[in-house]
Design an enzyme around this catalytic site. Structure first.
Site, PDB file in Angstrom:
ATOM      1  N   PRO A  11       0.789  -1.230   0.000  1.00  0.00           N
ATOM      2  CA  PRO A  11       0.000   0.000   0.000  1.00  0.00           C
ATOM      3  C   PRO A  11       0.826   1.287   0.000  1.00  0.00           C
ATOM      4  O   PRO A  11       1.892   1.351   0.605  1.00  0.00           O
ATOM      5  CB  PRO A  11      -0.827  -0.110   1.279  1.00  0.00           C
ATOM      6  N   ASN A  12       0.276   2.261  -0.683  1.00  0.00           N
ATOM      7  CA  ASN A  12       0.809   3.628  -0.780  1.00  0.00           C
ATOM      8  C   ASN A  12       2.045   3.758  -1.669  1.00  0.00           C
ATOM      9  O   ASN A  12       2.505   4.868  -1.928  1.00  0.00           O
ATOM     10  CB  ASN A  12       1.099   4.227   0.615  1.00  0.00           C
ATOM     11  N   ARG A  19       5.094  11.013  -2.638  1.00  0.00           N
ATOM     12  CA  ARG A  19       4.884  10.619  -1.247  1.00  0.00           C
ATOM     13  C   ARG A  19       6.167  10.822  -0.427  1.00  0.00           C
ATOM     14  O   ARG A  19       7.182  10.168  -0.678  1.00  0.00           O
ATOM     15  CB  ARG A  19       4.509   9.136  -1.195  1.00  0.00           C
ATOM     16  N   TYR A  24      11.276   8.669   0.769  1.00  0.00           N
ATOM     17  CA  TYR A  24      11.141   7.633  -0.271  1.00  0.00           C
ATOM     18  C   TYR A  24      11.738   8.028  -1.622  1.00  0.00           C
ATOM     19  O   TYR A  24      11.730   7.217  -2.554  1.00  0.00           O
ATOM     20  CB  TYR A  24       9.665   7.256  -0.433  1.00  0.00           C
ATOM     21  N   ASN A  76       7.982  -5.680  -1.559  1.00  0.00           N
ATOM     22  CA  ASN A  76       7.976  -4.594  -0.580  1.00  0.00           C
ATOM     23  C   ASN A  76       6.572  -4.567   0.007  1.00  0.00           C
ATOM     24  O   ASN A  76       5.652  -4.024  -0.606  1.00  0.00           O
ATOM     25  CB  ASN A  76       8.313  -3.248  -1.229  1.00  0.00           C
ATOM     26  N   ALA A  79       3.485  -0.911   4.534  1.00  0.00           N
ATOM     27  CA  ALA A  79       3.041  -0.922   5.935  1.00  0.00           C
ATOM     28  C   ALA A  79       2.608  -2.313   6.396  1.00  0.00           C
ATOM     29  O   ALA A  79       2.658  -2.612   7.605  1.00  0.00           O
ATOM     30  CB  ALA A  79       1.903   0.075   6.129  1.00  0.00           C
ATOM     31  N   GLU A 100      12.865  -9.418   0.562  1.00  0.00           N
ATOM     32  CA  GLU A 100      12.101  -8.299   1.112  1.00  0.00           C
ATOM     33  C   GLU A 100      12.886  -7.008   0.862  1.00  0.00           C
ATOM     34  O   GLU A 100      14.069  -6.936   1.193  1.00  0.00           O
ATOM     35  CB  GLU A 100      11.909  -8.544   2.616  1.00  0.00           C
ATOM     36  N   HIS A 102      12.863  -2.682   1.159  1.00  0.00           N
ATOM     37  CA  HIS A 102      12.305  -1.415   1.630  1.00  0.00           C
ATOM     38  C   HIS A 102      13.145  -0.272   1.083  1.00  0.00           C
ATOM     39  O   HIS A 102      14.383  -0.333   1.150  1.00  0.00           O
ATOM     40  CB  HIS A 102      12.295  -1.352   3.164  1.00  0.00           C
ATOM     41  N   ARG A 109      14.065   4.414  11.699  1.00  0.00           N
ATOM     42  CA  ARG A 109      12.844   5.214  11.723  1.00  0.00           C
ATOM     43  C   ARG A 109      12.096   4.935  13.035  1.00  0.00           C
ATOM     44  O   ARG A 109      12.709   4.619  14.041  1.00  0.00           O
ATOM     45  CB  ARG A 109      12.007   4.904  10.482  1.00  0.00           C
TER      46      ARG A 109
HETATM   47  C1  DQA Z   1       8.480   0.896   3.315  1.00  0.00           C
HETATM   48  C2  DQA Z   1       8.686   1.100   4.821  1.00  0.00           C
HETATM   49  C3  DQA Z   1       7.369   0.875   5.571  1.00  0.00           C
HETATM   50  O1  DQA Z   1       7.581   1.057   6.971  1.00  0.00           O
HETATM   51  C4  DQA Z   1       6.327   1.866   5.096  1.00  0.00           C
HETATM   52  O2  DQA Z   1       5.089   1.607   5.747  1.00  0.00           O
HETATM   53  C5  DQA Z   1       6.155   1.884   3.633  1.00  0.00           C
HETATM   54  C6  DQA Z   1       7.344   1.737   2.767  1.00  0.00           C
HETATM   55  C7  DQA Z   1       9.747   1.261   2.509  1.00  0.00           C
HETATM   56  O3  DQA Z   1       9.804   0.889   1.334  1.00  0.00           O
HETATM   57  O4  DQA Z   1      10.633   1.942   3.021  1.00  0.00           O
HETATM   58  O5  DQA Z   1       5.074   2.117   3.114  1.00  0.00           O
HETATM   59  O6  DQA Z   1       8.223  -0.486   3.085  1.00  0.00           O
END
Ligand code: DQA
Length: 161
Positions: A11-12, A19, A24, A76, A79, A100, A102, A109
């Site tokens: 998500p997002n 964003r 990011y 990825n 959240a 995985e 990120h 963080r």
């Molecule tokens: C994320 C890190 C997560 O904590 C966050 O909720 C994201 C993006 C990253 O790519 O840094 O949406 O996975």
């Protein structure tokens, strides 16, 4: 040997580019996905990306991976990294190797981002390198497939945490 690698974004991540760019970066998801598809095809691999803001849609997609002939997943979970037992269970169920990724370094963080429901099942984890992290994961996935698969399959996990 499977020549199909899936990239799955949670998500997002569809908002990348606008964003929280200080965290990011400014690359859009379309740019990241196009770069990965080209990087893969240059090496003879099909790289197919999928993004959803919905937990169930991500699970449905992962469940179809074995029938689609997928050999490796780059994930990825965004959240859902920190919340989703259901998504973790889907990865365990299909028993496909995954890395995985990120974009941000989740360990520098907020404390709630430090725990991942995926890391102990993953072949590897990359965090904090921005879009390069996806590219590095893809290179590792290709090398692993060429070598006949990863040494550690997801089902081998013994982590009880
Ligand atoms: C994320 C890190 C997560 O904590 C966050 O909720 C994201 C993006 C990253 O790519 O840094 O949406 O996975």
């Amino acid at each position: 040997m499977s020549k199909t690698i899936w990239v799955i974004h949670g998500p997002n991540l569809n908002l990348l580019g606008s964003r929280e760019p200080g965290i990011y970066g400014t690359a859009t998801l379309a740019q990241i996905d196009a770069d990965l598809a080209k990087f893969g095809s240059d090496q003879g691999f099909s790289v197919e990306s999928f993004q959803s803001n919905h937990e169930g849609a991500l699970i449905d997609h992962i469940q179809t991976a074995p029938a689609a002939g997928v050999g490796f997943i780059i994930l990825n979970p965004a959240a859902y990294t920190h919340t989703s037992v259901a998504l973790r269970d889907a990865l365990a169920a299909v028993a496909l190797p995954f890395i995985e990724v990120h974009l941000s370094n989740i360990h520098r963080r907020e404390p709630f981002r430090r725990h991942s429901y995926f890391s102990d099942l993953a072949v590897g984890v990359i965090a904090g390198l921005g879009p390069s992290g996806y590219r590095l994961a893809l290179q590792a996935a290709i090398e692993s497939l060429r070598a006949g698969g990863p040494a550690a399959a997801p089902a081998a996990s013994t982590n009880k945490g």
